[in-house]
Scaffold this motif. Sequence first.
Motif: not given
Lengths: 110, 115
Positions: A2, A99, A102, B35-38, B41, B44, B46, B58
């Motif tokens: 990662k 980046i 988590k 950004y997407k936050q699930s 995870k 991320e 976007m 992305n």
Amino acid sequence: QKEVEQNSGPLSVPEGAIASLNCTYSDRVSQSFFWYRQYSGKSPELIMSIYSNGDKEDGRFTAQLNKASQYVSLLIRDSQPSDSATYLCAVMRSQGNLIFGKGTKLSVKP
Amino acid sequence: ETGVTQTPRHLVMGMTNKKSLKCEQHLGHNAMYWYKQSAKKPLELMFVYNFKEQTENNSVPSRFSPECPNSSHLFLHLHTLQPEDSALYLCASSQEADRGLNTQYFGPGTRLTVL
């Protein structure tokens, strides 16, 4: 591997103790590093940024960077229950994109 | 209060609906991000807009369509979403997108639920 790795925790420390949060990254050319705090249900809030090897202190927070080891950490002294949150490590790529890891969930027990 | 606002804060939509998320920054920045936050995870990235030009997509599905009419406003248009698109959508801004020392500031997010 990662790009940005953090131990997900939870990390539990007693009130008043030092909390140590760690992060490793894979891109050797990264130059900018950030720690964000995120309370449950809220958006990330910037705590610290660090760009040079060594330590950077801001109040109870100290960020440490070791580019040779590709390692960045955050120390929280005199931890308080209000510090309980998820701490996100973020590394900036050369083109300016962040980046994220988590995150590490920190719990400070009274 | 970071100077980045997002509306709505919560949105529930069906898979056939069309909706839009709005972001506005009052910081005088030139770069804006979605950004997407699930759950469980990492955040991320976007989309990235720098001086109103899209500089990063992305690998986001076409059911998400961004729009940046000026440096202060950013939209995310949603159509025919899937339940797995349910997440927290975060907007951020920074001085510029192509300088390594920039710091990004996040809005409060839109909690999206797709039924």
